[in-house]
Design an enzyme around this catalytic site. Structure first.
Site, mmCIF file in Angstrom:
data_model
loop_
_atom_site.group_PDB
_atom_site.id
_atom_site.type_symbol
_atom_site.label_atom_id
_atom_site.label_comp_id
_atom_site.label_asym_id
_atom_site.label_seq_id
_atom_site.Cartn_x
_atom_site.Cartn_y
_atom_site.Cartn_z
ATOM 1 C CE1 TYR A 1 -14.455 10.381 17.874
ATOM 2 C CE2 TYR A 1 -16.731 10.445 18.665
ATOM 3 C CZ TYR A 1 -15.744 9.880 17.863
ATOM 4 O OH TYR A 1 -16.062 8.814 17.041
ATOM 5 C CB VAL B 1 -3.441 8.403 9.846
ATOM 6 C CG1 VAL B 1 -3.795 7.204 9.000
ATOM 7 C CG2 VAL B 1 -4.200 8.411 11.153
#
Ligand code: NDP
Ligand code: 8X3
Length: 249
Positions: free
Chosen positions: A149, A57
């Site tokens: 993150y 992706v």
């Protein structure tokens, strides 16, 4: 005619569990990921029609080519589950690995955006569809070492909310699922294959499973057309947020 769900990162964990749940629930599937062998193995196991697409992706051109290759008869995607993602490292921000940051940003934010940009126009045109993004409790507030993150999952929240606003004139529904501790390959990946460190993450608590999250995704997709499950925070019992986890050790 069965509905079609496209699931990114279906080769493991939450994505694989979603594939199994949606197959059992009567969908046909487009499963995507980087590991062709795992995609084919899962396809063989699922009792429904399955199309596999292998691509990363992070690679926009490869993603565009993969989506373009979807054959006629499969292009009317009813549910897009943007699941492919990862955390890398748990270092303080001032010591973080910049390559890891780039990988997380490219996968969790840019990969999700690419898929959204390629699939949602068809949903808008058909005035039908559902985008389920896998965010995280990590997007609600930063925790120690989570820095980049957590930022990617905050971005998932903003991107999901933005999309919901932009398609509000249509019947397309948009959901942000925010899991807490789910035992998958997530921590092995985060700690670059350090299994002992990964196991510690789930010590003294019963973590969620991929199936727990897939059940919620399926519930959201199965809700009556006038019901839009906008956001769900799913925590393990004894987990209060991204930082507070009561462990029985
Ligand atoms: P897993 O590591 O078990 O699965 C991640 C999946 O994403 C794998 O199929 C992986 O494929 C795929 N993936 C990663 N990078 C790419 C890429 N560049 N291109 C295509 N596919 C890719 O972890 P989870 O199932 O736990 O993670 C799924 C999602 O859930 C992620 O977005 C994660 O952030 C989120 N999440 C996880 C939580 C947890 O505690 N486990 C909690 C909250 C959210 P490959 O095998 O090729 O790497
Ligand atoms: C995964 C959950 O708390 O490990 O997003 O970040 S956490």
């Amino acid at each position: 005619m069965k509905k079609t769900a496209l699931i990114t990162g279906a080769t493991s964990g939450i994505g694989e569990a979603c594939a199994r749940k949606f197959a059992e629930g009567g969908y046909r599937l487009i499963i995507t990921g980087r590991n062709e062998q795992k995609l084919n193995q899962l396809k063989d196991e699922l009792d429904t029609e399955v199309l596999t697409l292998r691509y990363d992706v992070r690679d926009r051109k490869a993603t565009e080519a993969a989506v373009k290759s979807i054959p006629e008869g499969w292009t009317d995607i009813d549910v897009l589950i943007n699941n492919a993602g990862l955390a890398l490292g748990l270092e303080p921000e001032y010591e973080g690995d910049m390559d890891d940051w780039e990988t997380m940003i490219d996968t969790n934010i840019k990969g999700l955006l690419t898929m959204t940009r390629l699939i949602v126009p068809g949903m808008v045109e058909r005035n039908r569809g559902h985008v389920i993004n896998i965010g995280s409790v990590a997007g609600d507030a930063a925790y120690a070492g989570g820095n980049v993150y957590c930022a990617t999952k905050s971005a998932v929240k903003a991107i999901t909310d933005g999309l919901r606003i932009d398609v509000a004139h249509t019947a397309v529904r948009v959901t942000n699922l925010k899991p807490g501790l789910v035992e998958t390959r997530f921590s092995n990946v985060r700690f670059h294959g350090d299994d002992a460190r990964a196991d510690n993450v789930y010590k003294g608590i019963t973590p969620l499973t991929g199936t727990d999250i897939a059940d919620v995704a399926f519930y959201a997709a199965s809700a009556p057309a006038h019901v839009q499950i906008a956001e769900v925070l799913i925590l393990a019992t004894h987990q209060a947020n991204g930082s507070v986890i009561h462990r029985k050790l």
